[in-house]
Enzyme design. Structure first.
Site, PDB file in Angstrom:
ATOM      1  CD  GLU A  90     -20.547  44.883 -81.206  1.00  0.00           C
ATOM      2  OE1 GLU A  90     -21.534  45.100 -80.429  1.00  0.00           O
ATOM      3  OE2 GLU A  90     -19.688  45.007 -80.610  1.00  0.00           O
ATOM      4  CB  CYS A 103     -30.249  47.000 -82.745  1.00  0.00           C
ATOM      5  SG  CYS A 103     -29.297  48.183 -82.286  1.00  0.00           S
ATOM      6  CB  CYS A 110     -19.369  56.141 -81.108  1.00  0.00           C
ATOM      7  SG  CYS A 110     -20.714  57.567 -81.023  1.00  0.00           S
ATOM      8  CB  CYS A 114     -21.933  57.649 -73.833  1.00  0.00           C
ATOM      9  SG  CYS A 114     -22.947  58.520 -74.838  1.00  0.00           S
ATOM     10  CB  CYS A 117     -21.035  53.668 -74.630  1.00  0.00           C
ATOM     11  SG  CYS A 117     -21.132  53.060 -76.239  1.00  0.00           S
ATOM     12  N   GLY A 159     -22.132  54.216 -82.931  1.00  0.00           N
ATOM     13  CA  GLY A 159     -22.042  55.362 -83.752  1.00  0.00           C
ATOM     14  C   GLY A 159     -23.332  56.404 -83.413  1.00  0.00           C
ATOM     15  CD  GLU A 160     -26.084  61.089 -82.629  1.00  0.00           C
ATOM     16  OE1 GLU A 160     -26.097  60.745 -81.733  1.00  0.00           O
ATOM     17  OE2 GLU A 160     -26.995  61.355 -83.600  1.00  0.00           O
ATOM     18  CB  SER A 191     -31.177  56.034 -81.129  1.00  0.00           C
ATOM     19  OG  SER A 191     -30.673  56.300 -79.655  1.00  0.00           O
ATOM     20  CB  SER A 214     -29.601  58.552 -75.924  1.00  0.00           C
ATOM     21  OG  SER A 214     -29.915  57.745 -76.732  1.00  0.00           O
ATOM     22  CG  LEU A 215     -33.357  62.645 -72.159  1.00  0.00           C
ATOM     23  CD1 LEU A 215     -34.441  62.862 -71.230  1.00  0.00           C
ATOM     24  CD2 LEU A 215     -32.919  64.034 -72.461  1.00  0.00           C
ATOM     25  CG  HIS A 216     -27.975  58.273 -71.484  1.00  0.00           C
ATOM     26  ND1 HIS A 216     -29.036  57.445 -71.594  1.00  0.00           N
ATOM     27  CD2 HIS A 216     -27.239  58.401 -72.487  1.00  0.00           C
ATOM     28  CE1 HIS A 216     -28.837  56.865 -72.799  1.00  0.00           C
ATOM     29  NE2 HIS A 216     -27.814  57.308 -73.384  1.00  0.00           N
ATOM     30  CG  ASN A 290     -26.589  44.504 -71.009  1.00  0.00           C
ATOM     31  OD1 ASN A 290     -26.943  43.659 -70.144  1.00  0.00           O
ATOM     32  ND2 ASN A 290     -27.032  44.350 -72.376  1.00  0.00           N
ATOM     33  CB  CYS A 333     -23.994  49.411 -78.249  1.00  0.00           C
ATOM     34  SG  CYS A 333     -22.975  50.219 -79.368  1.00  0.00           S
TER      35      CYS A 333
HETATM   36  S1  SF4 Z   1     -24.193  55.268 -76.410  1.00  0.00           S
HETATM   37 FE1  SF4 Z   1     -24.257  55.677 -78.465  1.00  0.00          FE
HETATM   38  S2  SF4 Z   1     -23.820  57.743 -78.729  1.00  0.00           S
HETATM   39 FE2  SF4 Z   1     -22.963  57.205 -76.856  1.00  0.00          FE
HETATM   40  S3  SF4 Z   1     -20.799  56.574 -77.246  1.00  0.00           S
HETATM   41 FE3  SF4 Z   1     -21.995  54.604 -77.309  1.00  0.00          FE
HETATM   42  S4  SF4 Z   1     -22.703  54.649 -79.441  1.00  0.00           S
HETATM   43 FE4  SF4 Z   1     -21.738  56.738 -79.008  1.00  0.00          FE
END
Ligand code: SF4
Length: 349
Positions: A90, A103, A110, A114, A117, A159-160, A191, A214-216, A290, A333
């Protein structure tokens, strides 16, 4: 067959030299795909026919198909692209005043896991090639009015990015070079969940892209639950490498924090964030979640978000609450990919 934008300019010049062609042809070839929107090698009419045939034999020009194109009332547009091997990724165009930010994704799926996600739900299939990363930029550029250009890039899609640095950096080189898309490195943000060895590689390469971590979560115990890869890394190691990147690049750090109702949006979390980030010259982007179909996480209430923000501001944190754009088009995402059936191409006989 490799994408025409997979080889770097130097590699393409070598390929040309091996066929007795002058190096300036590399610029010409790239111009055709980056600026003149050639749909086939046949259209590259200022190249000798023999060269066009050789290119066609060794490279592919466009490797993605648009599986779905969604547009939201706020101007956000999202593409679901199907790759040559059937994988799907995407990418998004966000309009905000004079900004036209895209973006883009760096991998198919990925591996970071997370928990909130959609992109990581099925793990990672593979890295995108440099050509596939640039092709997302070009597909999104085509959605912009012909006399306008893309202004910003965030590598924050599926993805990372730092797990695919070897292909990402050549792609961003195309994006930032004058002969490429001409987007200043200052307007390009990578990111990451925070992979210290890869951050160190970025520092050593001397590139000046923005880095967003990305801390979260404000502590390892909670972060280990939300971002499982953290168990093997830890916040201290990530912040140390991020600080080095800031010192070497001069680029202000950004931290991202997806706010999940009842999980990481408590007042104690805001206070811990103040302690964690307080002394840094950094920006904290807080993004209300989201919701993703099938996942048990929710957007925090306005009251919870307001209290969270007040504590951060009183603690001297430079904080920005990001608006959620494109809610109606599954802009979080990974959601579009999960809700759209694959494109089936029926080959002509
Ligand atoms: S938030 Fe980003 S790093 Fe985490 S699983 Fe989703 S795509 Fe991967």
């Amino acid at each position: 067959m490799p994408h025409l934008l997979d080889p770097t300019r130097n590699d393409l010049e070598t390929w040309l030299a091996e066929r007795g062609e002058k190096s300036f042809r590399a610029r010409q070839v790239r111009q055709w795909i980056l600026h003149r929107r050639a749909a086939s090698f046949e259209q590259m009419t200022d190249l000798p026919k023999t060269l066009r045939e050789a290119l066609e034999k060794d490279f592919t020009l466009w490797t993605t198909q648009i599986a779905r194109h969604s547009q939201s009332e706020d101007g956000t547009e999202k593409l679901l692209l199907q790759l040559a091997d059937g994988g799907r990724i995407e990418c998004v165009l966000l309009r905000d005043g004079t900004r036209r930010t895209i973006c883009i994704s760096s991998q198919v799926g990925c591996a970071m896991g997370c928990v909130f996600c959609a992109s990581g739900l099925d793990g990672v299939d593979r890295n995108l090639t440099a050509g596939e990363i640039v092709e997302q930029m070009l597909r999104l550029q085509q959605l912009v009015e012909p006399d306008l250009r893309l202004s910003h890039i965030v590598v924050m899609g599926m993805g990372e990015p730092l797990a695919n640095l070897d292909r990402l950096l050549p792609a961003l080189e195309v994006a930032s070079s004058e002969a490429g898309l001409g987007i200043s490195p200052r307007r390009i943000t990578i990111s990451t969940v925070g992979l210290p060895p890869a951050i160190r590689r970025l520092t050593e390469r001397g590139v000046h892209y923005n880095l967003a971590v990305s801390l979260h979560a404000p502590n390892d115990e909670l972060r280990n639950r939300l971002v499982p890869v953290n168990k093997n890394i830890g916040l201290a190691a990530i912040l140390e490498e991020a600080d080095h990147y800031f010192e070497a690049s001069g680029r202000r750090l950004t931290f991202e924090y997806v706010l999940l109702a009842g999980i990481n949006d408590q007042q104690e979390h805001a206070r811990q964030l103040v302690n964690l980030l307080g002394s840094r010259l950094a920006l904290l982007n807080v993004i209300p979640y989201n919701p993703v179909a099938g996942l048990p996480y929710a957007t925090p209430s306005n009251n919870a978000s307001r209290r969270f923000r007040e504590i951060l501001e009183q603690g001297g944190i430079n904080v920005q609450f990001r608006e959620r754009k494109g809610d109606k088009i599954n802009a979080a995402c990974g959601q579009l990919r999960r809700s759209t059936p694959p494109v089936v191409t029926i080959a002509a006989k």
